[in-house]
Structure formats: structure tokens, C-alpha cells
Scaffold this motif. Structure first.
Motif, PDB file in Angstrom:
ATOM      1  N   ASP A 181      50.181   1.283  41.499  1.00  0.00           N
ATOM      2  CA  ASP A 181      50.085   2.667  41.010  1.00  0.00           C
ATOM      3  C   ASP A 181      49.482   3.644  42.004  1.00  0.00           C
ATOM      4  OD1 ASP A 181      49.337   1.532  37.630  1.00  0.00           O
ATOM      5  OD2 ASP A 181      51.252   2.003  38.597  1.00  0.00           O
ATOM      6  N   THR A 182      49.379   3.235  43.260  1.00  0.00           N
ATOM      7  CA  THR A 182      48.958   4.208  44.273  1.00  0.00           C
ATOM      8  C   THR A 182      50.207   4.859  44.864  1.00  0.00           C
ATOM      9  OG1 THR A 182      48.920   2.522  46.006  1.00  0.00           O
ATOM     10  CG2 THR A 182      46.834   2.972  44.859  1.00  0.00           C
ATOM     11  N   VAL A 183      50.014   6.046  45.399  1.00  0.00           N
ATOM     12  CA  VAL A 183      51.124   6.779  46.006  1.00  0.00           C
ATOM     13  C   VAL A 183      50.745   7.089  47.451  1.00  0.00           C
ATOM     14  CG1 VAL A 183      52.646   8.778  45.858  1.00  0.00           C
ATOM     15  CG2 VAL A 183      51.623   7.831  43.773  1.00  0.00           C
ATOM     16  N   TRP A 184      51.652   6.801  48.361  1.00  0.00           N
ATOM     17  CA  TRP A 184      51.356   6.966  49.783  1.00  0.00           C
ATOM     18  C   TRP A 184      52.437   7.815  50.436  1.00  0.00           C
ATOM     19  CZ3 TRP A 184      47.145   4.743  52.397  1.00  0.00           C
ATOM     20  CH2 TRP A 184      46.360   3.885  51.618  1.00  0.00           C
ATOM     21  N   VAL A 185      51.999   8.633  51.384  1.00  0.00           N
ATOM     22  CA  VAL A 185      52.925   9.406  52.218  1.00  0.00           C
ATOM     23  C   VAL A 185      52.844   8.831  53.637  1.00  0.00           C
ATOM     24  CG1 VAL A 185      53.402  11.660  53.252  1.00  0.00           C
ATOM     25  CG2 VAL A 185      52.699  11.508  50.858  1.00  0.00           C
ATOM     26  N   TYR A 186      54.007   8.522  54.202  1.00  0.00           N
ATOM     27  CA  TYR A 186      54.050   7.960  55.548  1.00  0.00           C
ATOM     28  C   TYR A 186      54.758   8.919  56.498  1.00  0.00           C
ATOM     29  CZ  TYR A 186      53.140   3.491  53.220  1.00  0.00           C
ATOM     30  OH  TYR A 186      52.598   2.489  52.478  1.00  0.00           O
ATOM     31  N   TYR A 187      54.243   8.987  57.729  1.00  0.00           N
ATOM     32  CA  TYR A 187      54.980   9.635  58.813  1.00  0.00           C
ATOM     33  C   TYR A 187      54.591   8.907  60.087  1.00  0.00           C
ATOM     34  CZ  TYR A 187      50.651  12.435  59.302  1.00  0.00           C
ATOM     35  OH  TYR A 187      49.350  12.848  59.434  1.00  0.00           O
ATOM     36  N   PRO A 188      55.325   9.083  61.188  1.00  0.00           N
ATOM     37  CA  PRO A 188      55.162   8.205  62.346  1.00  0.00           C
ATOM     38  C   PRO A 188      53.719   7.876  62.684  1.00  0.00           C
ATOM     39  CG  PRO A 188      56.930   9.704  62.785  1.00  0.00           C
ATOM     40  CD  PRO A 188      56.366  10.106  61.446  1.00  0.00           C
ATOM     41  N   GLY A 189      53.362   6.602  62.529  1.00  0.00           N
ATOM     42  CA  GLY A 189      52.030   6.139  62.888  1.00  0.00           C
ATOM     43  C   GLY A 189      50.949   6.469  61.886  1.00  0.00           C
ATOM     44  N   ASN A 190      51.295   7.053  60.739  1.00  0.00           N
ATOM     45  CA  ASN A 190      50.266   7.474  59.780  1.00  0.00           C
ATOM     46  C   ASN A 190      50.629   7.139  58.338  1.00  0.00           C
ATOM     47  OD1 ASN A 190      48.226   9.421  61.318  1.00  0.00           O
ATOM     48  ND2 ASN A 190      50.274   9.767  62.123  1.00  0.00           N
ATOM     49  N   ALA A 191      49.584   6.970  57.531  1.00  0.00           N
ATOM     50  CA  ALA A 191      49.769   6.748  56.100  1.00  0.00           C
ATOM     51  C   ALA A 191      48.653   7.472  55.361  1.00  0.00           C
ATOM     52  CB  ALA A 191      49.728   5.258  55.790  1.00  0.00           C
ATOM     53  N   ILE A 192      49.008   8.257  54.330  1.00  0.00           N
ATOM     54  CA  ILE A 192      47.996   9.018  53.561  1.00  0.00           C
ATOM     55  C   ILE A 192      48.158   8.663  52.092  1.00  0.00           C
ATOM     56  CG2 ILE A 192      47.179  11.321  52.926  1.00  0.00           C
ATOM     57  CD1 ILE A 192      48.594  12.413  55.357  1.00  0.00           C
ATOM     58  N   GLU A 193      47.040   8.363  51.413  1.00  0.00           N
ATOM     59  CA  GLU A 193      47.118   8.114  49.978  1.00  0.00           C
ATOM     60  C   GLU A 193      46.975   9.439  49.242  1.00  0.00           C
ATOM     61  OE1 GLU A 193      44.335   5.326  48.323  1.00  0.00           O
ATOM     62  OE2 GLU A 193      45.117   5.664  46.304  1.00  0.00           O
ATOM     63  N   VAL A 194      47.890   9.688  48.303  1.00  0.00           N
ATOM     64  CA  VAL A 194      47.862  10.955  47.562  1.00  0.00           C
ATOM     65  C   VAL A 194      47.809  10.715  46.057  1.00  0.00           C
ATOM     66  CG1 VAL A 194      49.044  12.236  49.381  1.00  0.00           C
ATOM     67  CG2 VAL A 194      50.386  11.155  47.589  1.00  0.00           C
ATOM     68  N   THR A 195      47.400   9.519  45.664  1.00  0.00           N
ATOM     69  CA  THR A 195      47.416   9.124  44.245  1.00  0.00           C
ATOM     70  C   THR A 195      46.760  10.173  43.344  1.00  0.00           C
ATOM     71  OG1 THR A 195      47.151   6.861  45.055  1.00  0.00           O
ATOM     72  CG2 THR A 195      46.909   7.209  42.689  1.00  0.00           C
ATOM     73  N   ASP A 196      45.630  10.711  43.799  1.00  0.00           N
ATOM     74  CA  ASP A 196      44.851  11.617  42.925  1.00  0.00           C
ATOM     75  C   ASP A 196      45.157  13.087  43.169  1.00  0.00           C
ATOM     76  OD1 ASP A 196      43.499   9.424  41.816  1.00  0.00           O
ATOM     77  OD2 ASP A 196      42.203   9.333  43.570  1.00  0.00           O
ATOM     78  N   GLN A 197      46.243  13.375  43.852  1.00  0.00           N
ATOM     79  CA  GLN A 197      46.524  14.772  44.206  1.00  0.00           C
ATOM     80  C   GLN A 197      47.662  15.403  43.399  1.00  0.00           C
ATOM     81  OE1 GLN A 197      46.496  15.663  48.441  1.00  0.00           O
ATOM     82  NE2 GLN A 197      45.360  13.769  48.855  1.00  0.00           N
ATOM     83  N   PHE A 198      48.009  14.775  42.283  1.00  0.00           N
ATOM     84  CA  PHE A 198      49.070  15.340  41.433  1.00  0.00           C
ATOM     85  C   PHE A 198      48.448  16.268  40.401  1.00  0.00           C
ATOM     86  CE2 PHE A 198      51.116  11.808  43.383  1.00  0.00           C
ATOM     87  CZ  PHE A 198      52.469  12.131  43.436  1.00  0.00           C
ATOM     88  N   ASP A 199      49.116  17.402  40.168  1.00  0.00           N
ATOM     89  CA  ASP A 199      48.586  18.354  39.190  1.00  0.00           C
ATOM     90  C   ASP A 199      49.106  18.027  37.790  1.00  0.00           C
ATOM     91  OD1 ASP A 199      51.195  19.326  39.013  1.00  0.00           O
ATOM     92  OD2 ASP A 199      50.831  21.034  40.301  1.00  0.00           O
ATOM     93  N   GLU A 200      48.784  18.935  36.822  1.00  0.00           N
ATOM     94  CA  GLU A 200      49.129  18.636  35.424  1.00  0.00           C
ATOM     95  C   GLU A 200      50.645  18.629  35.206  1.00  0.00           C
ATOM     96  OE1 GLU A 200      48.053  23.017  35.844  1.00  0.00           O
ATOM     97  OE2 GLU A 200      47.332  21.087  36.569  1.00  0.00           O
ATOM     98  N   ASN A 201      51.398  19.193  36.164  1.00  0.00           N
ATOM     99  CA  ASN A 201      52.860  19.194  36.048  1.00  0.00           C
ATOM    100  C   ASN A 201      53.488  18.000  36.759  1.00  0.00           C
ATOM    101  OD1 ASN A 201      52.923  21.759  34.705  1.00  0.00           O
ATOM    102  ND2 ASN A 201      52.485  22.713  36.697  1.00  0.00           N
ATOM    103  N   GLY A 202      52.643  17.112  37.255  1.00  0.00           N
ATOM    104  CA  GLY A 202      53.157  15.936  37.946  1.00  0.00           C
ATOM    105  C   GLY A 202      53.652  16.224  39.350  1.00  0.00           C
ATOM    106  N   LEU A 203      53.123  17.298  39.956  1.00  0.00           N
ATOM    107  CA  LEU A 203      53.540  17.672  41.307  1.00  0.00           C
ATOM    108  C   LEU A 203      52.370  17.553  42.278  1.00  0.00           C
ATOM    109  CD1 LEU A 203      55.564  20.915  40.486  1.00  0.00           C
ATOM    110  CD2 LEU A 203      56.509  18.663  41.031  1.00  0.00           C
ATOM    111  N   CYS A 204      52.701  17.106  43.473  1.00  0.00           N
ATOM    112  CA  CYS A 204      51.685  17.011  44.535  1.00  0.00           C
ATOM    113  C   CYS A 204      52.175  17.863  45.700  1.00  0.00           C
ATOM    114  CB  CYS A 204      51.516  15.563  44.964  1.00  0.00           C
ATOM    115  SG  CYS A 204      50.572  15.357  46.492  1.00  0.00           S
ATOM    116  N   HIS A 205      51.331  18.784  46.129  1.00  0.00           N
ATOM    117  CA  HIS A 205      51.647  19.614  47.285  1.00  0.00           C
ATOM    118  C   HIS A 205      50.798  19.140  48.464  1.00  0.00           C
ATOM    119  CE1 HIS A 205      52.952  22.153  43.931  1.00  0.00           C
ATOM    120  NE2 HIS A 205      53.754  22.756  44.792  1.00  0.00           N
TER     121      HIS A 205
END
Lengths: 160, 194
Positions: free
Chosen positions: B136-160
Motif C-alpha cells: 500500500d505504499t506509492v512510489w514515484v521513480y525517475y532515473p536513479g531516484n525513488a520517492i515515496e508519496v503514500t501520504d501525499q494524496f488529498d481528499e480527492n485522491g490526487l497527489c501533486h
């Protein structure tokens, strides 16, 4: 000069394996690379100036094969390096900590670190093996050393 | 002990397999070439992914970024600017994802579907991808990097998310049902996913 496959294999098999493993981090893939490297050595009718050149050729071929393998469609992690590490006969806990720290380095630093510290190659020799600039090798060595120091602290000496 | 001595002591634990030793020794004795392990594995893979052979035969091999690394994949045309992309994940399992790519052109930045060549070029460029993992974690990947964004979703289910990479600023919008989009000018709007 040229050693027979038997002679070359006896002398350099584990060095070729370690070089391949430092790139692909998988013992089965590293074994395949060792086999392919010595197959190539056997099938090509090359003449070398000395055994030093034979070893450098074997390691260059193995490292390049490993780099191609990790990028290829067919590369799979059959056994992770962490699982493989549990089977290795380290003499002391410090040995396994060093191994783990090296395995955690980004691949580009890991290769130059291995060629420098294990194979005793100079910066210019490493640049020749990896077909890159000496400046690139120096900077990757420095960054790799800093990362190792941050992971190993007093167990990794400064300025080496 | 010097660092070199410590390193050599640690890595002296690595040895190639005894089985390989016997295979290589047989090369000189019997003048035969052992079949590498991967060749035997290929036969099994061909049988396992028999259905996929059709896709591989009809599709085109491309390079794409996935989880911060460049991998091989096969693309297949679906519709204007829409392509199925098949690849192998970290567990070696075959996955197919649908990708939609548009190109902005003209004074007003009108969007049109990407051509096949534009799609292939676009997939080769360093890009972002998003993984919704089993834990149930959510990760954003780009070359050489990984960021966890699990807790960055708003009440509409969107993460900016804004990422600076390679001299550009990327605006990424992720929806909690797995859709995501990125742009270099501003955040994509949620109706982009419709």
C-alpha cells in the motif's frame, strides 16, 4: 603468449567471477559470464604480451558482458545478493559489512571500486578497461569512497 | 590493515561454482562448447510465454524507463497515440501497460496523438513512473531516484508532485487508482485521465 583455457581458468576464474558479480550482483549470472568469457578466450586466437594482459582482457570482457546483461530483457534476479551473502564464508563480521556496503553502492561506483581495490588497477588502467575518461574514473572512485566511509565509518580508512 | 587488504579479504569469499569448473575443463579435453545456462532457460521461457511470442513477433522492440532504470520492452499499436507496452518486471513476470502519448504543437499548443516514431523517442527519454506496491505504499521513480508519496494524496485522491530533474521542472499528477501524468509547463488537470 597465451595460456591454455585450463591454465587461464585455474588462475583467473574467481577474479573474473568477482568482477562480473560486482556488476550483476547475481551468482548464477556471474557464473554464466565466467563461462562465456572463457568460451570467448578459447575460441578467439589472440596473442597476449603477458599474463597481465590476459587478466585485463578477461576482466574487460566479463565487465562488459555483465553490464550488457543487467540492461537486457532477459536479466532476472534469481537469487538476490543479500541471500547469496548469507552463504558466503566470511572470516569476520567486518568482512561481511564491507561486502554489504560495496553491494549497496550504485553500480557505476561499485565497478571502479572493485577494479581499484581488488584488482589493484590504476585509474588509467580502469579507464582503459571501462572505455571511459580518467576524470570519470577518479570522480567515481572518490564518490564511491565517500559512500563507503559513510556506511562503514571507522572500518574504512580515510584517503585510500 | 589498508583498505585494499580489507577489500581483498572480504571479496576472497567469492568463488565461481565447481560445476562450471568441470564444464570449462571439458572444453579443452573434448573440444566441445557447453551450452550456457541462459540458453536452456530460453526454451522454458519460450514455452511459458508461448502466447506472448505472437506479440513479440508482431510488436517492436523499444527501450523504456521503468523504476529509474532503462529496460527492453515491446510496443504494439492500439489506436491513435495509444500503445500497449509489454515488459518484464522485477520478478521476471510479463506485464502489459497501456500508454497514451500526445504532442503539443502550434501557437496555441494544440495536442495531437504521437506518431509511432514520436512514441518510441518519447519512451526512450528519462521519464517518471509510479508504482502502487502490495504494501500500500506509492512510489514515484525517475532515473536513479525513488520517492515515496503514500501520504501525499488529498481528499480527492490526487497527489501533486514537483520534481526538478536534469535542468527541467516536471509537474506530476497522480490519481489514487493508478493513473498519472506529467508535464513541464503546469500540472495536468484531472480530466486528462478521462
Amino acid at each position: 603468449m597465451k595460456l591454455t583455457v585450463d591454465e587461464a581458468f585455474d588462475k583467473y576464474k574467481d577474479r573474473v567471477f568477482s568482477a562480473a558479480f560486482s556488476v550483476c550482483q547475481n551468482p548464477a549470472d556471474a557464473d554464466d559470464i565466467v563461462q562465456n568469457t572463457f568460451l570467448k578466450y578459447h575460441s578467439l586466437d589472440l596473442d597476449f604480451v603477458s599474463e597481465i594482459h590476459i587478466k585485463a582482457w578477461l576482466i574487460r570482457v566479463a565487465v562488459n558482458q555483465a553490464k550488457d546483461l543487467v540492461k537486457s530483457f532477459w536479466h532476472k534476479n534469481k537469487v538476490t545478493w543479500e541471500e547469496y551473502m548469507d552463504e558466503l564464508p566470511f572470516e569476520e563480521a567486518a568482512d561481511s559489512r564491507l561486502f554489504e556496503a560495496v553491494m549497496r553502492l550504485p553500480r557505476k561506483y561499485r565497478i571502479v571500486i572493485h577494479l581499484f581495490y581488488y584488482e589493484d588497477y590504476s585509474v588509467s588502467e580502469i579507464a582503459d578497461i571501462l572505455n571511459c575518461r580518467e576524470g570519470t574514473v577518479k570522480s567515481q572512485l572518490n564518490r564511491g569512497r565517500k559512500l563507503l566511509k559513510s556506511m562503514l565509518l571507522e572500518e574504512w580508512n580515510d584517503d585510500e | 590493515m589498508t583498505n585494499k587488504e580489507k577489500y581483498k579479504k572480504s571479496f576472497s569469499a567469492l568463488h565461481t561454482s565447481a560445476e562450471l569448473l568441470l564444464e570449462v575443463r571439458s572444453m579443452e579435453k573434448n573440444k566441445k562448447r557447453p551450452i550456457p545456462r541462459w540458453a536452456a532457460a530460453c526454451a522454458a521461457v519460450v514455452m511459458t510465454f508461448g502466447l506472448s511470442l505472437g506479440i513479440y513477433a508482431a510488436g517492436k522492440m523499444i527501450k523504456m524507463w521503468r523504476h529509474g532504470e532503462k529496460i527492453d520492452a515491446v510496443m504494439e499499436y492500439v489506436d491513435n497515440g495509444i500503445y500497449n507496452v509489454t515488459f518484464k518486471d522485477e520478478n521476471g513476470e510479463e506485464k502489459t501497460h497501456k500508454h497514451t502519448m500526445t504532442v503539443k504543437e502550434g501557437y496555441y499548443g494544440e495536442e495531437r496523438p504521437a506518431t509511432e516514431e514520436e512514441f518510441i523517442e518519447g519512451m526512450k527519454r528519462p521519464r517518471f513512473d509510479v508504482s502502487f506496491k502490495d504494501d500500500d505504499t506509492v512510489w514515484v521513480y525517475y532515473p536513479g531516484n525513488a520517492i515515496e508519496v503514500t501520504d501525499q494524496f488529498d481528499e480527492n485522491g490526487l497527489c501533486h508532485l514537483t520534481i526538478n530533474f536534469s535542468g527541467d521542472t516536471y509537474y506530476i499528477l497522480i490519481r489514487d487508482d493508478g493513473f498519472f501524468a506529467s508535464d513541464t509547463n503546469d500540472y495536468p488537470t484531472p480530466d486528462w485521465f478521462n
